[in-house]
Design an enzyme around this catalytic site. Structure first.
Site, PDB file in Angstrom:
ATOM      1  CE1 TYR A 157      17.279  21.092  52.235  1.00  0.00           C
ATOM      2  CE2 TYR A 157      18.666  19.155  52.492  1.00  0.00           C
ATOM      3  CZ  TYR A 157      17.427  19.762  52.588  1.00  0.00           C
ATOM      4  OH  TYR A 157      16.343  19.052  53.038  1.00  0.00           O
ATOM      5  CB  SER A 204      17.893  16.606  55.362  1.00  0.00           C
ATOM      6  OG  SER A 204      18.428  15.716  54.399  1.00  0.00           O
TER       7      SER A 204
END
Ligand code: NAP
Length: 235
Positions: free
Chosen positions: A159, A144
């Site tokens: 995350y 990401s």
């Protein structure tokens, strides 16, 4: 049964979201696709749907948190197909928008790492002998842009830390496996409308396309890079 002339590709978390669409797109390219999920019934249901659409898609149980599960999936792959050409480490959890690094619950951070970092790591270790037996060794770590140190701000700490460490794993594996012709890259799919991404993101078809690009690189393709839509992202 063996993979024959088809490229044999495996996707973790293939039962829904971006992973399912990656399975669909690889199937449409003529790959033999091992659609894996931690729930075998979920893998079977998704694989049956994609087979109905014409893909050569096979369900396999694989919980990326569980070494024994990864090793069992690798044994099953060896017995049925003899090798693996493409590994897409897609499964992930814990987009923790409710947390800040300063106050984060470290149990959540550890859970995220177990799935998002150690998951790809243990899956890669389990399948490396089969990737070495394959012809086109490609590993795609679905990451990401949140993990980009260049633009990193606060928030989603579990995350973000897990994906930043996953990018480090990409760099290390790419350096170690380059000599064997195995290309290892991180790919950000962009903001995609899935259960994790929520409404408003781009369609899964677009997010999956950049992952499929990295999964199907030619032998002369890049390794050790971070990409979105086939274009480099800053680390
Ligand atoms: P999603 O819709 O939440 O799907 C996550 C998938 O991971 C599900 O198939 C889930 O299976 C699986 N999974 C979770 N834990 C697992 C485990 N222990 N073993 C095996 N599978 C497991 O997420 P997504 O949006 O498709 O995300 C796919 C990838 O893209 C992830 O790596 C994510 O970080 C990345 N990404 C997404 C976005 C976005 O906007 N959506 C943006 C950047 C990056 P179950 O059904 O069993 O839970």
């Amino acid at each position: 049964m063996t993979g024959g002339e088809r490229t044999v590709s495996l996707v973790t978390g293939g039962n829904r979201g971006i992973g399912r669409e990656v399975c669909r797109q690889l199937g449409a390219l003529g790959h033999t696709v091992l659609l894996t999920a931690r729930s075998l019934p979920a893998a079977e249901e998704a694989a049956a749907e994609l087979r109905a659409g014409g893909g050569d898609v096979h369900p396999v149980a694989l919980d990326v948190r569980d070494r024994a599960s990864a090793e069992q999936a690798a044994r099953e792959t060896r017995e049925r197909f003899g090798r693996l050409d493409v590994l897409v480490n897609n499964a992930a959890i814990a987009y923790d928008t409710w947390q800040r690094a300063a106050t984060a619950d470290l149990d959540v951070v550890a859970e995220a790492a177990d799935t998002n970092l150690y998951g790809p790591w243990r899956t890669t270790q389990a399948f490396l002998p089969l990737l070495r037996a394959g012809r086109h060794g490609r590993i795609v770590n679905v990451s990401s842009e949140a993990a980009s140190l260049t633009s990193m701000g606060g928030g989603t700490p579990a995350y973000t830390a897990s994906k930043a460490a996953l990018n480090a794993l990409t760099r290390m594996l790419s350096a170690e496996l380059r000599g064997e012709g195995i290309l290892v890259n991180s790919v950000c799919p962009g903001w995609v409308a899935t259960d994790m991404g929520g409404p408003g993101g781009r369609p899964v078809r677009e997010g999956a396309a950049g992952i499929v690009w990295a999964a199907t690189l030619p032998d002369s393709g890049p390794t050790g890079g971070f990409f979105r839509d086939g274009l480099p992202l800053p680390w």
